[in-house]
Design an enzyme around this catalytic site. Structure first.
Site, PDB file in Angstrom:
ATOM      1  N   GLY A  35       0.822  -1.165   0.153  1.00 43.23           N
ATOM      2  CA  GLY A  35      -0.118   0.065   0.013  1.00 43.23           C
ATOM      3  C   GLY A  35       0.827   1.209  -0.032  1.00 43.23           C
ATOM      4  O   GLY A  35       1.881   1.340   0.349  1.00 43.23           O
ATOM      5  N   HIS A 167      -5.161  10.122   3.087  1.00 45.84           N
ATOM      6  CA  HIS A 167      -4.834   9.545   1.930  1.00 45.84           C
ATOM      7  C   HIS A 167      -6.018   9.602   0.979  1.00 45.84           C
ATOM      8  O   HIS A 167      -5.521   9.481  -0.323  1.00 45.84           O
ATOM      9  CB  HIS A 167      -4.233   8.132   2.136  1.00 45.84           C
ATOM     10  N   ASP A 380     -10.113   9.219  -6.579  1.00 42.74           N
ATOM     11  CA  ASP A 380      -9.117   8.750  -5.943  1.00 42.74           C
ATOM     12  C   ASP A 380      -8.354   9.992  -5.182  1.00 42.74           C
ATOM     13  O   ASP A 380      -8.313  10.749  -5.622  1.00 42.74           O
ATOM     14  CB  ASP A 380      -8.065   8.359  -6.905  1.00 42.74           C
ATOM     15  N   TYR A 500       3.478  46.546   5.805  1.00 40.48           N
ATOM     16  CA  TYR A 500       2.299  47.540   5.914  1.00 40.48           C
ATOM     17  C   TYR A 500       1.250  46.692   6.334  1.00 40.48           C
ATOM     18  O   TYR A 500       0.725  46.643   7.568  1.00 40.48           O
ATOM     19  CB  TYR A 500       1.954  48.669   5.003  1.00 40.48           C
TER      20      TYR A 500
END
Length: 750
Positions: A35, A167, A380, A500
Site C-alpha cells: 500500500g 490519503h 482517488d 504595512y
C-alpha cells in the site's frame, strides 16, 4: 540528552507496516505490508529511527515479540478485540467512510454499533500512544481510520503536537452532511494541529465542512492551498500536501537491464502489439469495470485497432472477505470474458487479466513495456500508479491517460490526457489518440510529467509535512520581552524594515480600506524623529498610494515588493522597469474575464506587478474559480519566464523575478549605508519570507500571526507590532539620555 528524551517522528496508522498471520501450528508469520502508506513512510522512518504505532493484525503482539530485533525501527502494537476490530475496520471504516469519501453514496451503510466501535478504537489508539510518546515528539496520524484520534490524544497529552494526513479524498459538504455523526467528526479533526490533504479539491471540501459545522472556528486564511483557523486556544492549519513516490527508486527500476529485458520479452510474446496497462487494487473506487467498457468501446468504434492492441489489466486482491468486493470481482470477470469472447481471435486475446500481487520489479517491467497507462479511478486521493509509470518511463516514451477525479490530475494535467471515466466514448477516443500519439509529443509530455514527479517526490512530501507539523509555537514572544532581549536595539544606528498590511495595519477585506489611523501615523512620526532610527515601510502596494497615506518624508517607502522607493521625498525605481508596461497590460487582459465571473475578485495594477485579490470572494465561488485562476496564472508564468508568482493572504501577485522584499532590503541597506546596522524586519505573509531569510546575525526577524516562517519570533497581530515599536522607541530614548549624560560627565571630567 538521553535517547529517551530525544524527540521522534511517531507514525500512527490503522495497521503496522507489516502483516501478521497465524499459520498452521499457531506459528506467527510476519510479512512486509503493501500500500501507499507503507511505501511512503517506511523509508522516512528508516532514516529517522522513529516509532510506528498500529494494529498488528491477526497475530497480535506475539508477532512483534517473535520478530525481536529484526525490525528496522521501533514499533508498538495496539491490540484490538476481534469484535471491535471487525466493526471499526470492516464496518465503519470500509463500509461507511470509504464509499462516502469516494462519492459512492449508494454503497454507504450507517450503523450506530459500528460508530461506537470506531470511537472506542480511536480512543484505544490514543491511550496506547499517550504512554509511549515523549516530550517534543511529532505524532503523525494517517488516514480515515483515525479521524477521531486527536480528540482523545489531546485530552491525555496536550503537550505534544499532533498532525494528520488523509490519503483518500475528502468529501464535499453535501456528502459529509449525510453522516449522522458529522459534527463530532468535524470537531475532532480540528483537534489536530496540522491537517494534510492530497489536492485542492479535498481542502475545499474540508473548508466547506468547517464553515457549516464549526461556525465558531475563526478562519484566519482561506486560499487554494492552505486554510488557517483559530480553534479554541490553538491555531489549526490545513494544507495541500500531494503525496509523491520514491522517484529515484522507480527511475532506477526503469533503467535496470533485467527490467528492460523482461519488458522486451513480454512485448515479443505479444507480437509487439500496442499495450495498454491498468494497475489497481481491486476496489470499486478504481473504475475497473468502466475501464473495460471503454476498451470495448475502442474496439467497437475503431475496428482497425483489433489484433493490434491489448489491455493488460492487473488487479491486486483486496478485502477478499467483503461481499461487495466479491461481487466486484465477479463483475470484472464477466466483462473480461465478454470482451474476449466478442472480439478475440485464435491469435489474439484482447484483455489479459492478472489477479494477483506483483513485486515492484515485475510492475516496473510492465510499466516499461506499456505504450499507454490507463489510470481511471472513479475517485482517488492521489493515485501513485500514474507517477510510478512516468518515473519508470526513462526513455520518454508512452502516454498517460488519467481520470479527472484522481488527485494526481491536479499535478499532472499538463502532460496527461484527462478523461471522465464515466464517459466510455470519450475515454475510448483518448485511447485512440494516445495509441497514435507522435513520438515527439510523447516525449514532450513525458518530460513535463517526470519533472513534476521528480520535484515532488515522497521525500519532499514527508519533509515538507514534518517541517510544518513541528510548528512555530516556541517562537511566540511578548513584545516587551523581544524589545528587552534584542541586543541590536542598543546599537547607535538601527533600521526598522516594516511591512504595512497585516503588520502595521490590520488586513481589510478591500485593500483601499486599510488607510493608517491617527495612532499609527503618530507612532511612525515619533519613530522617524528618534535619533539613530531609520524607518522603512516596505509594502506590496504601489508607491503613489503608499506615499499618499504616509506623507512624512522622513520615512523611507519601498513599494511593489521592492520595485520602487521614496527617499527624502524623491521617488525612484529600485529595479529597472523597462518593457514591463506592455507585459502587465497583456496579463491584465488575460485575467480580467475570469475576475468578472467571481464577484468580489479585484485586479490591482501596481506599476511593476499585477495582483489578484480574492478575500471578498464567497467560499462557494472560491472553490470553483480559484483552481481556474491558478491554472491561468501558471500559463502566464510559462509564457513569461521573467516573472514569478507571489502568494500572500488571499492574494496572488505576478512580479518580475528579480523583485522581492529581501532583495530590496539589501539594496536599501547599501544605498543608505546601513549595511552594518542591526535591523528589525517585520511582516505577516509569504512575501516577507525573502526578507526573513536574508536577515543577518544582528537582525531580529518577526512574523505576525501563525507560521510556518523563517522568522526568529512571532507576535500575534498589528497591535503587538505597535507595542514592540513603542518599547524600542522608549528604550532608545533612555539610551540616548544615558549617552548624553555620559558625554556630559566626560566633558566635565576633562
Amino acid at each position: 540528552m538521553s535517547t529517551e528524551a530525544c524527540p521522534r517522528l511517531v507514525i500512527v496508522s490503522n495497521r503496522l507496516p507489516f502483516q501478521t498471520t497465524v499459520e498452521t501450528g499457531s506459528r506467527v508469520a510476519l510479512q512486509p505490508g503493501g500500500g501507499g502508506l507503507v511505501s511512503a513512510m517506511d523509508p522516512v522512518l528508516r532514516r529517522t529511527q522513529g516509532l510506528w504505532v498500529g494494529w498488528p493484525g491477526e497475530g497480535g503482539s506475539q508477532a512483534i515479540e517473535a520478530a525481536g530485533g529484526s525490525l528496522p525501527y521501533e514499533v508498538f502494537p495496539v491490540d484490538l478485540e476481534a469484535e471491535d476490530a471487525a466493526a471499526y475496520y470492516d464496518g465503519f471504516s470500509n463500509r461507511t467512510l470509504w464509499p462516502l469519501f469516494h462519492d459512492l453514496v449508494g454503497r454507504t451503510v450507517f450503523e450506530e454499533d459500528w460508530w461506537r466501535s470506531y470511537e472506542r478504537v480511536n480512543r484505544k489508539f490514543a491511550e496506547v500512544l499517550a504512554g509511549q510518546a515523549r516530550e517534543g515528539d511529532l505524532v503523525w496520524a494517517h488516514d480515515f481510520h483515525l479521524l477521531l484520534f486527536a480528540r482523545s490524544f489531546r485530552e491525555l497529552r496536550p503537550d505534544i503536537r499532533c498532525a494528520f494526513f488523509l490519503h483518500t479524498p475528502f468529501p464535499p459538504q453535501r456528502l459529509f452532511h449525510r453522516l449522522p455523526w458529522r459534527e463530532p467528526i468535524a470537531r475532532a479533526l480540528l483537534s489536530y494541529d496540522l491537517l494534510g490533504f492530497q489536492c485542492e479539491r479535498d481542502l475545499g471540501g474540508f473548508a466547506q465542512v468547517v464553515a457549516v459545522l464549526c461556525p465558531e472556528a475563526q478562519c484566519l486564511e482561506l486560499g487554494v492551498h492552505e486554510a488557517i483557523y483559530q480553534w479554541e486556544d490553538r491555531i489549526v492549519r490545513a494544507r495541500v500536501f500531494p503525496i509523491g513516490i520514491d522517484f529515484a527508486l522507480w527511475d532506477g527500476y526503469g533503467r535496470d537491464r533485467k527490467v528492460i529485458g523482461r519488458a522486451q520479452r513480454f512485448r515479443a510474446k505479444n507480437d509487439n502489439r500496442k499495450i495498454i496497462l491498468g494497475v489497481d487494487r481491486l476496489d470499486y473506487s478504481k473504475g475497473i469495470p468502466q475501464r473495460l467498457k471503454a476498451f470495448g468501446e475502442l474496439l467497437e468504434r475503431h475496428p482497425e485497432e483489433r489484433e493490434k492492441v491489448l489491455l493488460l489489466q492487473i488487479a491486486v486482491p483486496s478485502r477478499t472477505s467483503v461481499h461487495e468486493y466479491k461481487e466486484l470481482k465477479r463483475e470484472i470477470d464477466g466483462l473480461v470474458g465478454h470482451i474476449n469472447g466478442k472480439f478475440g481471435t485464435p491469435h489474439w486475446v484482447p484483455v489479459n487479466y492478472l489477479y494477483r500481487r506483483f513485486d515492484p520489479v515485475e510492475l516496473a517491467a510492465y510499466y516499461r513495456a506499456a505504450d499507454v497507462a490507463l489510470v481511471t479511478p472513479i475517485k482517488d486521493g492521489m493515485n501513485l500508479v500514474a507517477k510510478e509509470f512516468c518515473a519508470a518511463s526513462v526513455d520518454g516514451k508512452g502516454a498517460l491517460i488519467l481520470s479527472e477525479f484522481a488527485g494526481a490530475a491536479f499535478q499532472l494535467d499538463r502532460g496527461a490526457l484527462i478523461v471522465n471515466p464515466h464517459d466510455s466514448a470519450g475515454t475510448a477516443e483518448a485511447l485512440h489518440q494516445a495509441l497514435h500519439m507522435p513520438l515527439e509529443e510523447q516525449k514532450r509530455r513525458m518530460e513535463a510529467l517526470r519533472k513534476v514527479i521528480a520535484e515532488h517526490d515522497v521525500h519532499r512530501w514527508a519533509s515538507d509535512f514534518i517541517e510544518i507539523g513541528k510548528g512555530d509555537a516556541g517562537k511566540e514572544r511578548r513584545p516587551a520581552d523581544l524589545a528587552a532581549g534584542w541586543g541590536g536595539a542598543r546599537a547607535a544606528e538601527l533600521l526598522l524594515y516594516l511591512d504595512y498590511d497585516g503588520t502595521l495595519a490590520a488586513i481589510q477585506p478591500v485593500p483601499a480600506l486599510a488607510a493608517p489611523d491617527r495612532e499609527l501615523l503618530d507612532l511612525l512620526d515619533r519613530l522617524s524623529s528618534t535619533r539613530g532610527l531609520t524607518v522603512v515601510v516596505a509594502s506590496g502596494r504601489d508607491l503613489e498610494g503608499l506615499a499618499a497615506w504616509l506623507p512624512n518624508e522622513s520615512l523611507v517607502l519601498v513599494a511593489a515588493h521592492g520595485a520602487s522607493w521614496r527617499w527624502r521625498g524623491v521617488a525612484a525605481p529600485l529595479v529597472a522597469e523597462d518593457g514591463l508596461k506592455e507585459t502587465l497590460e497583456s496579463m491584465r487582459k488575460r485575467l480580467a474575464p475570469l475576475a468578472r465571473t467571481a464577484p468580489g475578485m479585484l485586479l490591482e495594477e501596481k506599476g511593476n506587478s499585477i495582483a489578484v485579490h480574492y478575500r471578498m470572494v464567497s467560499e462557494s465561488i472560491r472553490q470553483r474559480v480559484l483552481p481556474r485562476l491558478r491554472a491561468e496564472l501558471d500559463e502566464l508564468l510559462e509564457a513569461n519566464p521573467g516573472f514569478r508568482l507571489m502568494e500572500g493572504r488571499s492574494v496572488f501577485e505576478l512580479v518580475p523575478a528579480g523583485i522581492n522584499k529581501g532583495a530590496a532590503l539589501a539594496r536599501v541597506r547599501s544605498l543608505l549605508k546601513l549595511e552594518d546596522a542591526p535591523a528589525l524586519i517585520a511582516g505577516d505573509d509569504r512575501t516577507d519570507e525573502d526578507s526573513f531569510r536574508g536577515a543577518g546575525p544582528k537582525d531580529l526577524s518577526v512574523h505576525i500571526g501563525p507560521g510556518p516562517t523563517a522568522a526568529q519570533a512571532i507576535v500575534r497581530g498589528p497591535a503587538e507590532v505597535r507595542e514592540l515599536l513603542l518599547h524600542l522607541c522608549e528604550a532608545r530614548g533612555s539610551l540616548q539620555e544615558d549617552r548624553e549624560g555620559h558625554a556630559e560627565v566626560c566633558t566635565r571630567a576633562e
